[in-house]
Design an enzyme around this catalytic site. Sequence first.
Site, mmCIF file in Angstrom:
data_model
loop_
_atom_site.group_PDB
_atom_site.id
_atom_site.type_symbol
_atom_site.label_atom_id
_atom_site.label_comp_id
_atom_site.label_asym_id
_atom_site.label_seq_id
_atom_site.Cartn_x
_atom_site.Cartn_y
_atom_site.Cartn_z
ATOM 1 N N GLU A 130 -0.742 -2.933 -10.020
ATOM 2 C CA GLU A 130 -0.670 -3.900 -8.920
ATOM 3 C C GLU A 130 0.654 -4.643 -8.950
ATOM 4 O O GLU A 130 1.273 -4.877 -7.908
ATOM 5 C CB GLU A 130 -1.838 -4.886 -8.996
ATOM 6 C CG GLU A 130 -3.187 -4.287 -8.621
ATOM 7 C CD GLU A 130 -3.235 -3.778 -7.188
ATOM 8 O OE1 GLU A 130 -2.453 -4.263 -6.335
ATOM 9 O OE2 GLU A 130 -4.051 -2.880 -6.920
ATOM 10 N N GLU A 140 0.830 -1.210 0.000
ATOM 11 C CA GLU A 140 0.000 0.000 0.000
ATOM 12 C C GLU A 140 0.864 1.258 0.000
ATOM 13 O O GLU A 140 0.526 2.255 -0.649
ATOM 14 C CB GLU A 140 -0.944 -0.006 1.201
ATOM 15 C CG GLU A 140 -1.913 -1.180 1.246
ATOM 16 C CD GLU A 140 -2.737 -1.316 -0.023
ATOM 17 O OE1 GLU A 140 -2.967 -0.288 -0.711
ATOM 18 O OE2 GLU A 140 -3.141 -2.444 -0.347
#
Length: 326
Positions: free
Chosen positions: A208, A133
């Site tokens: 991602e 994150e």
Amino acid sequence: MPMNYAKTAFLLAALTAIFVAMGAAVGGQQGMVIAFVVALAMNAFSLWNSDTMVLKMFGAEEVDERSAPEYYGLVRDLARRAELPMPRVYVMHNAQPNAFATGRSPTRAAVAASTGLLESLNRQEIAGVIAHELAHIKNRDTLTMTVAATIGGAISMLAQYLQFGMLFGGHRDERGGGGLGMIGAVLAMLVAPFAAMLVQMAISRSREYQADRMGALIAGNPRWLSSALVKIHNAAQRIPNEEAEQVPAAAHMFIINPLTGQGMDNLFSTHPNTENRIAALEALAQELARNGVDLGPDLPSNEESQRDSGPWAGPSDRGDSRGPWG
């Protein structure tokens, strides 16, 4: 990053056009003007306050060093390794293990992890997730992700409202407004898929893989994140996330798709295949090992992981009833 700003500008323009078109279809010229004003206000809000809105969507509660010393300390240590300002730290009271980052810039960033994640993963695995994150924050992915979640979610809810109105009497207007219900039905069927398409266009799946790689380097061991992805993926298929199901356009923010995959949910699938992500992380781990990089301590065995189900000793081991995040 210029490309992320360009994606955000495209997303805002496209979703504004949808709102204006819906206003024109339902209310003619007056409806178009009203929709345009609403869209401008929503765009301004999403740019400056979308992070707060997204956190509220998922009932996230902010914690600090006093209320969650170990969780907060882990985020702080990883932020230092990533050379980032300390983000705000949140907990979502949700049994599904998952996490996301939000914020328009690194100085206004926030990291949120669910209680399910903090309770079911060990410390190394949580470090891998938080580092992923933080990589999104460092790459400035969170601006586009958060704007997409806010505006895409608003359009999806508006489409559902139009469909709801048609089902419960909107098409029986005695003043000749029967066409309104039909228009609403058509818009409800067309707008949600189109909004999903725009979200997918603006949110590349490659981000991602990039965040996985950078996060693995921040944490120090790619296998920590790959192990976490396995656990989160398996649990997400069994444990529903009711808040995410209500706003499927925000699903792209989570590290693993939080949706069950039923109905319209599949339209909002912006995550790459979990097995492919794990394979890429394993290849990175082997590459680092060949180059003599110290990957840090190995993950605990399955038996040890079951005995220590959270990032720190569970309540029974500590002799108190606090959760592992507090």
